[in-house]
Design an enzyme around this catalytic site. Structure first.
Site, PDB file in Angstrom:
ATOM      1  N   SER A   5       0.465  19.946 -24.225  1.00  0.00           N
ATOM      2  CA  SER A   5      -0.909  20.383 -24.496  1.00  0.00           C
ATOM      3  C   SER A   5      -1.889  19.502 -23.735  1.00  0.00           C
ATOM      4  CB  SER A   5      -1.219  20.264 -25.991  1.00  0.00           C
ATOM      5  OG  SER A   5      -0.257  20.941 -26.743  1.00  0.00           O
ATOM      6  N   GLU A  17       1.821  13.158 -36.624  1.00  0.00           N
ATOM      7  CA  GLU A  17       1.520  14.527 -36.213  1.00  0.00           C
ATOM      8  C   GLU A  17       1.669  15.498 -37.374  1.00  0.00           C
ATOM      9  OE1 GLU A  17       3.811  15.493 -32.768  1.00  0.00           O
ATOM     10  OE2 GLU A  17       2.775  17.390 -32.434  1.00  0.00           O
TER      11      GLU A  17
HETATM   12  C1  LIG Z   1       0.892  24.862 -29.671  1.00  0.00           C
HETATM   13  C2  LIG Z   1       2.008  23.968 -29.208  1.00  0.00           C
HETATM   14  C3  LIG Z   1       1.708  22.717 -28.678  1.00  0.00           C
HETATM   15  C4  LIG Z   1       2.729  21.898 -28.214  1.00  0.00           C
HETATM   16  N1  LIG Z   1       2.373  20.704 -27.641  1.00  0.00           N
HETATM   17  C5  LIG Z   1       3.338  19.890 -27.155  1.00  0.00           C
HETATM   18  C6  LIG Z   1       2.984  18.657 -26.511  1.00  0.00           C
HETATM   19  O1  LIG Z   1       1.800  18.327 -26.363  1.00  0.00           O
HETATM   20  N2  LIG Z   1       3.968  17.879 -26.025  1.00  0.00           N
HETATM   21  C7  LIG Z   1       5.287  18.206 -26.154  1.00  0.00           C
HETATM   22  O2  LIG Z   1       6.129  17.419 -25.725  1.00  0.00           O
HETATM   23  N3  LIG Z   1       5.670  19.394 -26.736  1.00  0.00           N
HETATM   24  C8  LIG Z   1       4.714  20.240 -27.236  1.00  0.00           C
HETATM   25  N4  LIG Z   1       5.065  21.444 -27.820  1.00  0.00           N
HETATM   26  C9  LIG Z   1       6.490  21.839 -27.832  1.00  0.00           C
HETATM   27  C10 LIG Z   1       7.094  21.851 -29.234  1.00  0.00           C
HETATM   28  O3  LIG Z   1       7.281  20.554 -29.698  1.00  0.00           O
HETATM   29  C11 LIG Z   1       8.412  22.661 -29.135  1.00  0.00           C
HETATM   30  O4  LIG Z   1       8.050  23.982 -28.782  1.00  0.00           O
HETATM   31  C12 LIG Z   1       9.153  22.663 -30.453  1.00  0.00           C
HETATM   32  O5  LIG Z   1       9.664  21.382 -30.721  1.00  0.00           O
HETATM   33  C13 LIG Z   1      10.290  23.712 -30.467  1.00  0.00           C
HETATM   34  O6  LIG Z   1      11.134  23.524 -29.369  1.00  0.00           O
HETATM   35  P1  LIG Z   1      11.517  24.731 -28.381  1.00  0.00           P
HETATM   36  O7  LIG Z   1      10.263  25.464 -28.025  1.00  0.00           O
HETATM   37  O8  LIG Z   1      12.333  24.145 -27.264  1.00  0.00           O
HETATM   38  O9  LIG Z   1      12.407  25.726 -29.230  1.00  0.00           O
HETATM   39  P2  LIG Z   1      13.975  25.613 -29.508  1.00  0.00           P
HETATM   40  O10 LIG Z   1      14.315  24.237 -29.949  1.00  0.00           O
HETATM   41  O11 LIG Z   1      14.709  26.181 -28.323  1.00  0.00           O
HETATM   42  O12 LIG Z   1      14.144  26.577 -30.744  1.00  0.00           O
HETATM   43  C14 LIG Z   1      14.177  28.002 -30.627  1.00  0.00           C
HETATM   44  C15 LIG Z   1      14.371  28.571 -32.038  1.00  0.00           C
HETATM   45  O13 LIG Z   1      15.606  28.112 -32.585  1.00  0.00           O
HETATM   46  C16 LIG Z   1      15.377  27.452 -33.829  1.00  0.00           C
HETATM   47  N5  LIG Z   1      16.285  26.304 -33.995  1.00  0.00           N
HETATM   48  C17 LIG Z   1      16.531  25.324 -33.079  1.00  0.00           C
HETATM   49  N6  LIG Z   1      17.384  24.421 -33.592  1.00  0.00           N
HETATM   50  C18 LIG Z   1      17.684  24.824 -34.873  1.00  0.00           C
HETATM   51  C19 LIG Z   1      18.514  24.303 -35.927  1.00  0.00           C
HETATM   52  N7  LIG Z   1      19.203  23.172 -35.782  1.00  0.00           N
HETATM   53  N8  LIG Z   1      18.568  25.001 -37.099  1.00  0.00           N
HETATM   54  C20 LIG Z   1      17.864  26.166 -37.272  1.00  0.00           C
HETATM   55  N9  LIG Z   1      17.068  26.713 -36.296  1.00  0.00           N
HETATM   56  C21 LIG Z   1      16.990  26.049 -35.120  1.00  0.00           C
HETATM   57  C22 LIG Z   1      13.939  26.956 -33.742  1.00  0.00           C
HETATM   58  O14 LIG Z   1      13.388  26.760 -35.011  1.00  0.00           O
HETATM   59  C23 LIG Z   1      13.268  28.097 -33.007  1.00  0.00           C
HETATM   60  O15 LIG Z   1      12.922  29.154 -33.876  1.00  0.00           O
HETATM   61  C24 LIG Z   1       4.086  22.308 -28.287  1.00  0.00           C
HETATM   62  C25 LIG Z   1       4.395  23.574 -28.822  1.00  0.00           C
HETATM   63  C26 LIG Z   1       3.376  24.401 -29.269  1.00  0.00           C
HETATM   64  C27 LIG Z   1       3.738  25.767 -29.811  1.00  0.00           C
END
Ligand SMILES: Cc1cc2nc3c(=O)[nH]c(=O)nc-3n(C[C@H](O)[C@H](O)[C@H](O)COP(=O)(O)OP(=O)(O)OC[C@H]3O[C@@H](n4cnc5c(N)ncnc54)[C@H](O)[C@@H]3O)c2cc1C
Length: 403
Positions: free
Chosen positions: A153, A236
């Protein structure tokens, strides 16, 4: 906790409310206008209120912070900028940085002279953040960093970032990670903006190629990065629940206003029993959030830190927001889908605290994000199951391989 405000806190609230009435800013069209408004808030003592005075804060109590947060939302004035810096990067530096790092960076975070972002997530390492692949290899008095980060972000205008990178590829995945301050203008940092479902572009992806970070920019010891990241995520997830309650109430009050003139079944929407039931449900759910906020505040006032149960709050408010935005669009019908150009009497018409917020449709789309950032709803449920309810840990391939 006594749920009634003490006379001192009532007087403090009245002073804060009066300040916002007297200092309401005009239109803030550019980012520099927002920075100047931020500076006004800082000079009034409303930024980083809980931080120690030695680092530019106010040593304010959690209740005073909550009051300012609520009054800022109530006044419908734009909030601070540098949200990540103020929300958790500054507090992490105060907790774990060297004195030189604190003196160099903390005050400029508060004043928003320097803007910060967070480079944790990577393609393939979001929820399972400890599997991150970006490497930092020691080369004399520098580390050389290579890898890719994503979903950062506000990275497009950040001066500095907190960065997690792997310094020991042979250590178990949670152990070999270190925590760095990255100069976003250093050679080898390539920042690209990403377009979101809302139409805005707050996120970026970064490609890091042979980026040199001086050793003095490591926070904590080598290999201590995971522990530090947990501190950051703790800040956070705490969130400001009572300010959220005020924001939700303002939105629902505006919806009620709109429903008084919105045509429905030959009358107006507010007379439709189903509409009234939906609005009543929303108000009841917001009240639940208010009590959760008061419970958290009471804990903070006693000097305690929010534990894993803050995942219950995070799960509740993010899922609630999604439900409410869906209900609002149902009630508004086609008007709810408009980003702009709708009749003013059905517009959300709240002075936004975000740069590009302002329509019902935007809020609906943005509400999806809350159930993903700071740990998705599924991950919060795992935390609640394992650490609050003490249920058996979920079977995971990487844990089974180690067993
Ligand atoms: C508005 C916003 C701001 C953000 N800002 C930042 C930032 O400033 N810096 C930064 O570094 N990141 C940032 N992020 C990233 C955010 O931290 C990640 O999107 C989040 O941690 C989820 O990871 P992913 O998108 O890789 O999804 P994934 O980890 O690939 O997950 C995909 C789906 O699978 C599910 N899942 C995964 N593992 C499991 C499990 N063990 N058990 C059950 N379900 C599971 C998840 O819940 C999700 O529904 C931001 C995200 C958003 C939406």
């Amino acid at each position: 906790m006594d749920l009634n405000e003490s006379p001192e806190h009532r007087a403090y609230r009245a002073r804060v409310r009066a300040w916002f009435e007297q200092h309401r800013p005009g239109s803030l069209d550019t980012f520099e206008d927002r920075r100047a408004w931020h500076r006004t808030l800082y000079d009034a003592g409303f930024v980083g209120m809980g931080w120690p005075k030695a680092y530019g804060g106010q040593d304010a109590s959690p209740i005073e912070q909550a009051i300012v947060g609520e009054e800022m939302v109530r006044a419908q004035v734009p909030g601070t900028i540098n949200a990540l810096g103020i929300g958790f990067i500054g507090p992490t530096l105060i907790a774990h940085g060297t004195e030189a790092q604190k003196q160099r960076y903390v005050k400029k975070i508060l004043t928003a002279e320097e803007l910060w972002c967070q480079l944790y997530s990577e393609p393939g390492s979001g929820s399972d953040l400890a599997s991150l692949k970006t490497t930092a290899v020691r080369d004399g008095d520098h580390y050389v960093v290579n890898g890719q980060k994503v979903w950062s972000s506000q990275a497009y205008n950040a001066d500095y970032a907190i960065l997690l990178a792997r310094t020991d590829p042979t250590a178990p995945k949670h152990k070999g990670i270190s925590y760095f301050i990255l100069d976003m203008r250093a050679p080898g940092v390539d920042v690209r903006r990403l377009k979101q479902i809302t139409g805005s572009s707050e996120f970026c992806e970064e490609f890091l190629t042979d980026v040199r970070i001086p050793v003095e920019n490591r926070i904590g010891e080598e290999g201590q990065g995971w522990e530090l990241a947990q501190t950051t995520l703790g800040f956070e997830r705490g969130g400001n629940l009572l300010a959220r309650v005020t924001a939700h109430k303002l939105t629902i009050n505006r919806l009620i206003e709109v429903c008084k003139t919105l045509p429905r079944n030959g009358g107006v929407a507010i007379d439709d029993p189903l509409v009234r039931q939906k609005i009543g449900k929303m108000l009841a759910e917001v009240e639940v959030l208010r009590y959760a906020g008061l419970r958290l505040l009471s804990k903070l006032e006693k000097g305690q830190r929010p534990g894993p149960e803050s995942s219950v709050d995070k799960l509740y408010y993010s899922e609630m927001d999604k439900r409410h935005q869906e209900l609002i669009l149902e009630i508004l019908g086609p008007f709810g889908q408009l980003f702009e150009g709708g009749p003013p009497e059905v517009a959300l018409n709240l002075r936004s605290t975000r740069e590009d917020e302002g329509s019902w449709a935007y809020n609906y789309l943005w509400s999806r994000a809350g159930t993903i950032y700071s740990g998705s709803s599924e991950i919060q449920k795992n935390i609640i199951g394992e650490r609050v309810l003490k249920l058996p840990r979920e079977p995971r391939a990487d844990r089974m391989a180690r067993a």
